[in-house]
Design a protein around this motif. Sequence first.
Motif, PDB file in Angstrom:
ATOM      1  N   PRO A 190       0.837  -1.215   0.000  1.00  0.00           N
ATOM      2  CA  PRO A 190       0.000   0.000   0.000  1.00  0.00           C
ATOM      3  C   PRO A 190       0.868   1.260   0.000  1.00  0.00           C
ATOM      4  CG  PRO A 190      -0.841  -1.600   1.566  1.00  0.00           C
ATOM      5  CD  PRO A 190       0.479  -2.130   1.118  1.00  0.00           C
ATOM      6  N   THR A 191       0.394   2.272  -0.717  1.00  0.00           N
ATOM      7  CA  THR A 191       1.155   3.516  -0.829  1.00  0.00           C
ATOM      8  C   THR A 191       0.208   4.649  -1.197  1.00  0.00           C
ATOM      9  OG1 THR A 191       2.952   4.628  -2.029  1.00  0.00           O
ATOM     10  CG2 THR A 191       1.661   3.022  -3.258  1.00  0.00           C
ATOM     11  N   ASN A 192       0.591   5.837  -0.744  1.00  0.00           N
ATOM     12  CA  ASN A 192      -0.169   6.998  -1.229  1.00  0.00           C
ATOM     13  C   ASN A 192       0.638   7.751  -2.289  1.00  0.00           C
ATOM     14  OD1 ASN A 192       1.773   8.225   0.310  1.00  0.00           O
ATOM     15  ND2 ASN A 192       0.372   9.473   1.523  1.00  0.00           N
ATOM     16  N   GLY A 193       1.652   7.041  -2.827  1.00  0.00           N
ATOM     17  CA  GLY A 193       2.409   7.568  -3.943  1.00  0.00           C
ATOM     18  C   GLY A 193       1.948   6.917  -5.236  1.00  0.00           C
ATOM     19  N   SER A 194       2.859   6.743  -6.195  1.00  0.00           N
ATOM     20  CA  SER A 194       2.555   6.148  -7.490  1.00  0.00           C
ATOM     21  C   SER A 194       3.183   4.763  -7.587  1.00  0.00           C
ATOM     22  CB  SER A 194       3.090   7.028  -8.624  1.00  0.00           C
ATOM     23  OG  SER A 194       2.543   8.320  -8.535  1.00  0.00           O
ATOM     24  N   VAL A 195       2.688   3.979  -8.559  1.00  0.00           N
ATOM     25  CA  VAL A 195       3.263   2.665  -8.848  1.00  0.00           C
ATOM     26  C   VAL A 195       3.818   2.707 -10.265  1.00  0.00           C
ATOM     27  CG1 VAL A 195       2.771   0.219  -9.178  1.00  0.00           C
ATOM     28  CG2 VAL A 195       1.726   1.455  -7.270  1.00  0.00           C
ATOM     29  N   THR A 196       5.066   2.307 -10.415  1.00  0.00           N
ATOM     30  CA  THR A 196       5.698   2.268 -11.731  1.00  0.00           C
ATOM     31  C   THR A 196       5.538   0.872 -12.323  1.00  0.00           C
ATOM     32  OG1 THR A 196       7.298   3.977 -11.128  1.00  0.00           O
ATOM     33  CG2 THR A 196       7.853   2.568 -13.002  1.00  0.00           C
ATOM     34  N   PHE A 253       5.761   3.087 -17.304  1.00  0.00           N
ATOM     35  CA  PHE A 253       4.834   4.191 -17.116  1.00  0.00           C
ATOM     36  C   PHE A 253       4.411   4.212 -15.659  1.00  0.00           C
ATOM     37  CE2 PHE A 253       2.079   0.617 -18.081  1.00  0.00           C
ATOM     38  CZ  PHE A 253       1.006   0.776 -17.227  1.00  0.00           C
ATOM     39  N   VAL A 254       3.841   5.322 -15.225  1.00  0.00           N
ATOM     40  CA  VAL A 254       3.490   5.525 -13.821  1.00  0.00           C
ATOM     41  C   VAL A 254       1.974   5.481 -13.661  1.00  0.00           C
ATOM     42  CG1 VAL A 254       3.582   7.117 -11.870  1.00  0.00           C
ATOM     43  CG2 VAL A 254       5.555   6.877 -13.387  1.00  0.00           C
ATOM     44  N   ALA A 255       1.517   4.611 -12.751  1.00  0.00           N
ATOM     45  CA  ALA A 255       0.095   4.543 -12.403  1.00  0.00           C
ATOM     46  C   ALA A 255      -0.125   5.413 -11.178  1.00  0.00           C
ATOM     47  CB  ALA A 255      -0.317   3.104 -12.117  1.00  0.00           C
ATOM     48  N   GLU A 256      -0.954   6.423 -11.333  1.00  0.00           N
ATOM     49  CA  GLU A 256      -1.199   7.373 -10.253  1.00  0.00           C
ATOM     50  C   GLU A 256      -2.376   6.974  -9.370  1.00  0.00           C
ATOM     51  OE1 GLU A 256       0.665   9.878  -9.625  1.00  0.00           O
ATOM     52  OE2 GLU A 256       1.872  10.157 -11.434  1.00  0.00           O
ATOM     53  N   ALA A 257      -3.172   6.016  -9.806  1.00  0.00           N
ATOM     54  CA  ALA A 257      -4.360   5.636  -9.043  1.00  0.00           C
ATOM     55  C   ALA A 257      -4.613   4.153  -9.212  1.00  0.00           C
ATOM     56  CB  ALA A 257      -5.578   6.433  -9.519  1.00  0.00           C
ATOM     57  N   LYS A 281      -4.676   7.836  -2.666  1.00  0.00           N
ATOM     58  CA  LYS A 281      -4.169   9.205  -2.759  1.00  0.00           C
ATOM     59  C   LYS A 281      -5.226  10.270  -2.514  1.00  0.00           C
ATOM     60  CE  LYS A 281      -1.053  10.046  -5.910  1.00  0.00           C
ATOM     61  NZ  LYS A 281      -0.329  10.187  -7.174  1.00  0.00           N
ATOM     62  N   ALA A 282      -6.460   9.855  -2.534  1.00  0.00           N
ATOM     63  CA  ALA A 282      -7.514  10.858  -2.364  1.00  0.00           C
ATOM     64  C   ALA A 282      -7.692  11.189  -0.883  1.00  0.00           C
ATOM     65  CB  ALA A 282      -8.829  10.351  -2.947  1.00  0.00           C
ATOM     66  N   ALA A 283      -7.843  12.469  -0.591  1.00  0.00           N
ATOM     67  CA  ALA A 283      -8.076  12.898   0.790  1.00  0.00           C
ATOM     68  C   ALA A 283      -9.448  12.422   1.249  1.00  0.00           C
ATOM     69  CB  ALA A 283      -7.992  14.409   0.880  1.00  0.00           C
ATOM     70  N   PRO A 284      -9.600  12.230   2.555  1.00  0.00           N
ATOM     71  CA  PRO A 284     -10.931  11.873   3.061  1.00  0.00           C
ATOM     72  C   PRO A 284     -11.963  12.928   2.657  1.00  0.00           C
ATOM     73  CG  PRO A 284      -9.259  11.603   4.767  1.00  0.00           C
ATOM     74  CD  PRO A 284      -8.590  12.299   3.630  1.00  0.00           C
ATOM     75  N   VAL A 285     -13.179  12.461   2.519  1.00  0.00           N
ATOM     76  CA  VAL A 285     -14.279  13.357   2.197  1.00  0.00           C
ATOM     77  C   VAL A 285     -15.064  13.619   3.481  1.00  0.00           C
ATOM     78  CG1 VAL A 285     -16.395  13.658   0.871  1.00  0.00           C
ATOM     79  CG2 VAL A 285     -14.423  12.521  -0.161  1.00  0.00           C
ATOM     80  N   VAL A 286     -15.119  14.896   3.868  1.00  0.00           N
ATOM     81  CA  VAL A 286     -15.775  15.277   5.119  1.00  0.00           C
ATOM     82  C   VAL A 286     -17.018  16.095   4.771  1.00  0.00           C
ATOM     83  CG1 VAL A 286     -15.536  16.504   7.311  1.00  0.00           C
ATOM     84  CG2 VAL A 286     -13.567  15.291   6.324  1.00  0.00           C
ATOM     85  N   SER A 297     -15.522   9.878   5.019  1.00  0.00           N
ATOM     86  CA  SER A 297     -15.230   8.621   4.318  1.00  0.00           C
ATOM     87  C   SER A 297     -13.858   8.722   3.685  1.00  0.00           C
ATOM     88  CB  SER A 297     -16.289   8.346   3.241  1.00  0.00           C
ATOM     89  OG  SER A 297     -16.311   9.387   2.294  1.00  0.00           O
ATOM     90  N   VAL A 298     -13.200   7.574   3.538  1.00  0.00           N
ATOM     91  CA  VAL A 298     -11.846   7.557   2.985  1.00  0.00           C
ATOM     92  C   VAL A 298     -11.842   6.761   1.695  1.00  0.00           C
ATOM     93  CG1 VAL A 298     -10.771   7.792   5.249  1.00  0.00           C
ATOM     94  CG2 VAL A 298     -11.156   5.519   4.291  1.00  0.00           C
ATOM     95  N   ASP A 299     -10.901   7.092   0.854  1.00  0.00           N
ATOM     96  CA  ASP A 299     -10.736   6.382  -0.410  1.00  0.00           C
ATOM     97  C   ASP A 299     -10.221   4.972  -0.144  1.00  0.00           C
ATOM     98  OD1 ASP A 299     -10.446   5.931  -3.200  1.00  0.00           O
ATOM     99  OD2 ASP A 299      -8.324   6.463  -3.054  1.00  0.00           O
ATOM    100  N   GLY A 300     -10.863   3.988  -0.777  1.00  0.00           N
ATOM    101  CA  GLY A 300     -10.369   2.615  -0.685  1.00  0.00           C
ATOM    102  C   GLY A 300     -10.684   1.918   0.603  1.00  0.00           C
TER     103      GLY A 300
END
Length: 646
Positions: free
Chosen positions: A294-300, A339-343, A370-375, A396-399
Amino acid sequence: MTVDKTAPTITYTLTPTAPTKSDVVVDVTATDASSGVAAKKWASGTRDASYFGSQGTALTNSFDATANGTYTIYASDGVGNERVSVLTVGNIDREPPTATATPSTTAPTNGAVVYAVTVADNVGIDKKLMDAGTRAAAYFQGGGGTAFSSTISIPDNGTYTYYVSDTAGNELLETLTVSNIFKTAPTVTLVPSSTAPTSDAVTVDVSAVADGEAAGNSLAALRWAAGARDAAYFAGGSGGTDLLADREFEAEANGTYSVYARDAAGNVAVQTIVVGNIDSVPPTLALTADTTDPTNGSVTIDVDASDADSGIDIVRWAAGAPGSVDAEQDGVDVTDGSFVAEANGTYTVYVRDKAGNAITKAVAVANIFKAAPVVTLAPDTTAPTNGSVYVAVEASVDGEAAGNSLAALRWAAGARDAAYFAGGSGGTDLLADREFEAEANGTYTVYARDAAGNDAVQTVVVGNIDTVKPTLGLTADTTEPTNGDVTIGVDASDADSGIDRVRWAAGEPEADIPLSWADVIDGSFVVEANGTYVVSARDRAGNRNTQSIAVHNIFKTAPVVTLAPDTTAPTGGKVSVAVEAAVDGEGGGQFARRAPLGGRRAGRRLLRGRQRRHGSAGGSRVRSRDQRHVHRLRPRCGGQRRRADD
């Protein structure tokens, strides 16, 4: 005496006598040995002498016969003897010869066209000549041209002229135009749909043009076959495949292909093409993610693509699963092998070699958050209130379904940033309660952070709390004694939520008896009697202000006057009359008293408590007036005193 009964003699000659297309000249000689020739005439047709008595044409020596036929010559002598001579002209020929020329073929041909020429004339044929080009009769009259018998052979397309004359000199001049001789073989052009490497069959476009198509020639046969073939292979239509209609064929493998063309004139051509750019083997492809944690960065994503034949042409990637996304058309080129996957999601990679062979693979990325929680902040009311506002908090949080979760949820009064809450020291925790109480107007901030480290702040402005009661002022339009109504002016205002309702009622504010309330209209109400009146003003937040006002200056009852003489017995002296006058609300003002009407000093004022003696025992009246100018006349009543009611 000599008697002359012999008519003149007539002789003539015709010039020419051979066939001619001109007029025939008739030379006439008439003689008479006795009395001599007196007249000579001629006329067309067979005529008797009487005809010429009034008709016919006079002649001298000759006349022109303009057409074949019978002509009559007339002569008379000096004594009236007459003679006619009939002659026939038959050598005038003005009709030219006739001819029909029939070609051996009008269809396209690659040989000579032979015309069969049939000539006819009513006299006789003199010459038959022909030559190439457009010629005038003078050309042939001057010796030009070539004699022909019954046929004319034309080797090439063009205009040809033939000339026929008869023995009378009449001529026929005709032209022949030949346009169906074609000796050039068809032109065949073969164009492959691609000369670049391809994984598909190569479509060969065939353009075949017959010589003289505009003049009627056409393509009669067009066939193709794999391999290097000669014209004999296709002869008779058994060799190869017809493509006269399609004008294209598919080469499914590398090699030589032949195309045969024959036009309607019989000319043939064979054209070959070599196809060598077909490659049907797809590339190889492997995809590898640099991390699955798990990461809040990117996956290459590393992309390993290769092709041993025509080589790699393009490598592209796109977000989405195969079938839902077109990576070839909408994708992004892969550079430097990755290539870089951002999501999170499925990513499709498309690889195509230079021949067009393609391979598609997908890789799934599910560890990026990577998405901030939704308040979401929802106050329990936005209407004016004099209590606290409770703000419900949803975060709520992403994922979440993929393992991400809410790690912190805090709130604080004021506009705060994320740094204020960092480390958990700022604000108040509400991870369990998901609600906080706003006791005053202002900005409130909620902070949320998920397990992946993404955070968010959300603010809400509370502005509907109003705890200040309205201001209220009551003013009577008069405090002077009055026998009318009193209007109470009501000045109610609220600077926060605004006035909702203003009502009034007669009675004490703290009375146990329920009051009968009425709305204050246009900022005032009218009271008709003395008493206490209460006014209540309520703002939109529910705050109330209650004030009361006492009205004591309404007097609607007339004064009460009492007269008491000091004696009622007969007396020779004066009687003193005690006068008492009471008014409603006596503490509220002065009143006036006057002497009896019958006294000598009528109209003299009396002060309160004074007596006036009268010398007469007769009746008298006292007139009184209170401050409200209510007048009442009362008779004297035997010493009894009486007060007016309020």
